[in-house]
Design a protein around this motif. Structure first.
Motif, PDB file in Angstrom:
ATOM      1  N   ARG B  32     -14.680   7.282 -10.161  1.00 60.38           N
ATOM      2  CA  ARG B  32     -13.995   6.639 -11.292  1.00 60.38           C
ATOM      3  C   ARG B  32     -13.163   5.441 -10.852  1.00 60.38           C
ATOM      4  NH1 ARG B  32     -10.258  10.484 -13.493  1.00 60.38           N
ATOM      5  NH2 ARG B  32      -9.657   8.905 -14.998  1.00 60.38           N
ATOM      6  N   HIS B  33     -12.458   5.593  -9.741  1.00 65.06           N
ATOM      7  CA  HIS B  33     -11.588   4.499  -9.297  1.00 65.06           C
ATOM      8  C   HIS B  33     -11.721   4.286  -7.791  1.00 65.06           C
ATOM      9  CE1 HIS B  33      -9.500   4.534 -13.151  1.00 65.06           C
ATOM     10  NE2 HIS B  33      -9.313   5.839 -13.035  1.00 65.06           N
ATOM     11  N   VAL B  34     -11.764   3.028  -7.387  1.00 63.23           N
ATOM     12  CA  VAL B  34     -11.749   2.701  -5.957  1.00 63.23           C
ATOM     13  C   VAL B  34     -10.469   1.920  -5.660  1.00 63.23           C
ATOM     14  CG1 VAL B  34     -12.888   1.436  -4.101  1.00 63.23           C
ATOM     15  CG2 VAL B  34     -14.265   2.656  -5.800  1.00 63.23           C
ATOM     16  N   VAL B  35      -9.676   2.437  -4.713  1.00 64.98           N
ATOM     17  CA  VAL B  35      -8.382   1.818  -4.403  1.00 64.98           C
ATOM     18  C   VAL B  35      -8.272   1.539  -2.902  1.00 64.98           C
ATOM     19  CG1 VAL B  35      -5.870   2.122  -4.458  1.00 64.98           C
ATOM     20  CG2 VAL B  35      -7.266   2.973  -6.353  1.00 64.98           C
ATOM     21  N   PRO B  36      -8.505   0.311  -2.458  1.00 68.20           N
ATOM     22  CA  PRO B  36      -8.288  -0.022  -1.053  1.00 68.20           C
ATOM     23  C   PRO B  36      -6.792  -0.170  -0.745  1.00 68.20           C
ATOM     24  CG  PRO B  36      -9.786  -1.586  -2.124  1.00 68.20           C
ATOM     25  CD  PRO B  36      -9.105  -0.796  -3.199  1.00 68.20           C
ATOM     26  N   VAL B  37      -6.411   0.300   0.442  1.00 63.27           N
ATOM     27  CA  VAL B  37      -5.044   0.116   0.933  1.00 63.27           C
ATOM     28  C   VAL B  37      -5.122  -0.939   2.023  1.00 63.27           C
ATOM     29  CG1 VAL B  37      -3.099   1.232   2.078  1.00 63.27           C
ATOM     30  CG2 VAL B  37      -4.432   2.490   0.367  1.00 63.27           C
ATOM     31  N   MET B  38      -4.445  -2.069   1.825  1.00 64.19           N
ATOM     32  CA  MET B  38      -4.568  -3.147   2.797  1.00 64.19           C
ATOM     33  C   MET B  38      -3.215  -3.757   3.139  1.00 64.19           C
ATOM     34  SD  MET B  38      -6.474  -6.299   0.717  1.00 64.19           S
ATOM     35  CE  MET B  38      -6.659  -7.408   2.113  1.00 64.19           C
ATOM     36  N   SER B  39      -3.197  -4.517   4.221  1.00 66.25           N
ATOM     37  CA  SER B  39      -1.940  -5.102   4.643  1.00 66.25           C
ATOM     38  C   SER B  39      -2.108  -6.448   5.316  1.00 66.25           C
ATOM     39  CB  SER B  39      -1.233  -4.165   5.630  1.00 66.25           C
ATOM     40  OG  SER B  39      -0.164  -4.834   6.229  1.00 66.25           O
ATOM     41  N   GLY B  40      -3.198  -6.649   6.021  1.00 70.05           N
ATOM     42  CA  GLY B  40      -3.296  -7.824   6.879  1.00 70.05           C
ATOM     43  C   GLY B  40      -2.718  -7.492   8.237  1.00 70.05           C
ATOM     44  N   LYS B  41      -1.481  -6.937   8.247  1.00 62.38           N
ATOM     45  CA  LYS B  41      -0.785  -6.624   9.488  1.00 62.38           C
ATOM     46  C   LYS B  41      -1.167  -5.228   9.968  1.00 62.38           C
ATOM     47  CE  LYS B  41       2.615  -7.771  12.412  1.00 62.38           C
ATOM     48  NZ  LYS B  41       1.974  -7.150  13.559  1.00 62.38           N
ATOM     49  N   GLY B  42      -1.260  -5.069  11.275  1.00 61.04           N
ATOM     50  CA  GLY B  42      -1.501  -3.748  11.850  1.00 61.04           C
ATOM     51  C   GLY B  42      -0.214  -2.971  12.028  1.00 61.04           C
ATOM     52  N   ASP B 154     -14.062  -8.985   8.614  1.00 63.84           N
ATOM     53  CA  ASP B 154     -15.282  -8.370   8.083  1.00 63.84           C
ATOM     54  C   ASP B 154     -15.065  -7.162   7.179  1.00 63.84           C
ATOM     55  OD1 ASP B 154     -16.210  -9.673  10.862  1.00 63.84           O
ATOM     56  OD2 ASP B 154     -17.865  -9.613   9.435  1.00 63.84           O
ATOM     57  N   ALA B 155     -14.266  -6.176   7.632  1.00 63.75           N
ATOM     58  CA  ALA B 155     -14.174  -4.935   6.858  1.00 63.75           C
ATOM     59  C   ALA B 155     -13.526  -5.161   5.488  1.00 63.75           C
ATOM     60  CB  ALA B 155     -13.456  -3.857   7.656  1.00 63.75           C
ATOM     61  N   PRO B 156     -12.341  -5.798   5.404  1.00 65.60           N
ATOM     62  CA  PRO B 156     -11.766  -6.038   4.070  1.00 65.60           C
ATOM     63  C   PRO B 156     -12.663  -6.907   3.206  1.00 65.60           C
ATOM     64  CG  PRO B 156     -10.192  -6.677   5.797  1.00 65.60           C
ATOM     65  CD  PRO B 156     -11.434  -6.238   6.483  1.00 65.60           C
ATOM     66  N   LEU B 157     -13.283  -7.911   3.815  1.00 69.48           N
ATOM     67  CA  LEU B 157     -14.154  -8.805   3.054  1.00 69.48           C
ATOM     68  C   LEU B 157     -15.339  -8.033   2.476  1.00 69.48           C
ATOM     69  CD1 LEU B 157     -14.682 -11.695   2.181  1.00 69.48           C
ATOM     70  CD2 LEU B 157     -15.631 -12.174   4.439  1.00 69.48           C
ATOM     71  N   THR B 158     -15.924  -7.164   3.292  1.00 61.61           N
ATOM     72  CA  THR B 158     -17.070  -6.376   2.835  1.00 61.61           C
ATOM     73  C   THR B 158     -16.664  -5.447   1.697  1.00 61.61           C
ATOM     74  OG1 THR B 158     -18.054  -6.493   5.018  1.00 61.61           O
ATOM     75  CG2 THR B 158     -18.826  -4.715   3.590  1.00 61.61           C
ATOM     76  N   VAL B 159     -15.523  -4.778   1.850  1.00 61.57           N
ATOM     77  CA  VAL B 159     -15.072  -3.848   0.800  1.00 61.57           C
ATOM     78  C   VAL B 159     -14.804  -4.606  -0.499  1.00 61.57           C
ATOM     79  CG1 VAL B 159     -13.160  -2.354   0.088  1.00 61.57           C
ATOM     80  CG2 VAL B 159     -14.181  -2.095   2.361  1.00 61.57           C
ATOM     81  N   PRO B 164     -16.949  -1.818  -6.047  1.00 66.03           N
ATOM     82  CA  PRO B 164     -16.208  -2.167  -7.267  1.00 66.03           C
ATOM     83  C   PRO B 164     -14.765  -1.682  -7.206  1.00 66.03           C
ATOM     84  CG  PRO B 164     -17.673  -0.309  -7.675  1.00 66.03           C
ATOM     85  CD  PRO B 164     -17.944  -0.739  -6.275  1.00 66.03           C
ATOM     86  N   VAL B 165     -13.856  -2.571  -6.856  1.00 72.92           N
ATOM     87  CA  VAL B 165     -12.455  -2.212  -6.604  1.00 72.92           C
ATOM     88  C   VAL B 165     -11.655  -2.224  -7.904  1.00 72.92           C
ATOM     89  CG1 VAL B 165     -10.344  -3.102  -5.539  1.00 72.92           C
ATOM     90  CG2 VAL B 165     -12.478  -3.009  -4.217  1.00 72.92           C
ATOM     91  N   ASP B 166     -10.892  -1.137  -8.148  1.00 75.61           N
ATOM     92  CA  ASP B 166     -10.044  -1.079  -9.347  1.00 75.61           C
ATOM     93  C   ASP B 166      -8.669  -1.666  -9.113  1.00 75.61           C
ATOM     94  OD1 ASP B 166     -12.015   1.349  -9.635  1.00 75.61           O
ATOM     95  OD2 ASP B 166     -11.342   0.736 -11.630  1.00 75.61           O
ATOM     96  N   GLY B 167      -8.149  -1.487  -7.912  1.00 77.43           N
ATOM     97  CA  GLY B 167      -6.820  -2.024  -7.634  1.00 77.43           C
ATOM     98  C   GLY B 167      -6.486  -1.813  -6.184  1.00 77.43           C
TER      99      GLY B 167
END
Lengths: 282, 282
Positions: B32-42, B154-159, B164-167
């Motif tokens: 139903r929902h896809v939610v990536p958690v991202m930061s840029g920073k490690g 690559d990984a964030p760009l691919t995701v 289909p990202v909801d938020g």
């Protein structure tokens, strides 16, 4: 290279001329030692350690450069307070210079704004890292410190395969989750035959500013355990120091008094070079 | 997408069917929902936030999965105490299951040893991330949380391009150096038209265990400043809590009591969906 090769500075076999697909630096460039700072894990302070290492070597009288190979998350210019200032000269890119005279090249120096995202796939990232070696007018350097991004992907692979590396500095932090990922970086350096100079544990507890209590935010130190099991030298331990964050945010990392132990890297590199010039391992 | 588009959950334009090159998940999978958690920073705690988000949504009665897109530095299995356990069934890979019933897929589940390095260039990394979407038998999920690696490669760009990202949930930490790199991630999400649900600030000071003093290890909180200037919601603030490190190292992150505020993500997603089902923006 045998897969079981120890790969630390005292046991490396062969010399630079045997490295695969090594790239030629820009004309007029001569670099005595190349030292990548790597971790595998993000946010353990690779850039801080790379910066403090450059500062310590500079204070020891060396001419030092920093190649910021963290293309999508570059921190080095901010730590040194260097603003975007691309200078293209005949023959290549001119590195920026810090207050102490450290030469710096970073993708953030080439962007219109420091918070501009660089949305690149691996081959472009690897290309930028290669160009920072082949197209930058580094001049005469005693040491080029390479600040690697987290992970064991394109940028570390490109550096370890195409630049003649003298020794890798590994950066860790106490959390066991971190040490697992750091072990991956140690494994990568060994598989690619890069000698390991030693390990720095960062974020090793913070002192309460009021009562002096040591708070082990990320748990007790794991440094001796990792160094023991991997057979590498412990270079030293850096605390979680709010002063270090403050100076980094002000672009004044060169004023930080800690990390003196990093000066030992100069003698490790010299000893290794002397051993090679004598024509073998002692 | 216009380059000036705000890109947050309340202003997104278009719907999932307009996303470019979207990949089809495995048969029998419905998310139903896809939610990536991202930061840029490690090292700001993306994996910790992803794990706590999955726990909070599970406690709210949702069926949740975690796709660990940090191929070269995967942390999710360790946080949940899940050991390598590859199960290949007819039609695809079976995700592992945590104590609370969260379904997990990570490259570390497919390695013989958890500290084995994965020395891959970008195209292989992107391929693995795609396969974790197309070849994993996720089944019926209310939410798939995607733990992204640092950087904007690559990984964030691919995701962001092929799922289909909801938020997106952005993770930051107080140091200004961090916020600069986090701004790059916010910029990336916007450029790719991914709505931003909000920001979590992690590592926002530690309490002295003896005297209770708040030590702002990485400087004062920057959360309101970033959220204000980027026009995104502040979801909440997590302290630097030694208990969180301890539980993570023991593989018992599901026992952590903090991060309740992450439960709000469920209502944000539902509200957004309801708005879209009504056929437009309110």
């Amino acid at each position: 290279m045998r897969p079981d090769q120890k790969g630390d500075a005292t046991s490396r076999e062969g010399d630079k001329s045997r490295a695969p697909k090594e790239l030629t630096p820009a004309p007029g460039t001569s670099v005595r030692h190349v030292v990548p700072v790597m971790s595998g894990k993000g946010g353990v302070g690779k850039s801080t350690v790379a910066a403090l290492l450059a500062v310590r070597l500079t204070m020891a009288g060396w001419q030092v450069g920093i190649l910021d190979a963290d293309v999508t998350g570059p921190s080095i210019p901010k730590l040194f307070g260097i603003k975007p200032s691309p200078v293209v000269a005949k023959g290549g890119l001119v590195p920026a210079t810090s207050r102490l005279g450290i030469r710096v090249m970073s993708l953030n120096l080439l962007l219109p704004r420091e918070d501009e995202p660089v949305i690149w796939r691996g081959p472009l990232i690897a290309g930028a890292v290669r160009q920072f070696w082949t197209d930058v007018l580094w001049g005469q350097l005693d040491c080029l410190v390479v600040d690697l991004p987290p992970g064991t992907g394109d940028a570390p692979l490109t550096v370890l395969q195409s630049i003649p590396v003298d020794g890798v500095v590994i950066v860790s932090a106490p959390q066991q989750l971190t040490t697992m990922v750091v072990s991956k970086a140690i494994g990568m350096a060994r598989r690619l035959g890069a000698p390991i100079l030693g390990l720095v544990e960062n974020m090793s507890g913070v002192r309460c500013s009021r009562c002096g209590e040591l708070i082990q935010v990320f748990g007790p130190s794991q440094a001796r355990r990792i160094c023991g099991s991997a057979g590498i030298r412990l270079l030293g331990v850096l605390p979680l120091d709010p002063e270090l964050s403050r100076l980094g945010d002000r672009g004044a990392i060169e004023e930080y008094a800690g990390g003196e132990f990093l000066g030992v890297v100069a003698s490790l590199l010299e000893a290794d070079q002397a051993r090679h010039q004598r024509g073998g391992r002692s």
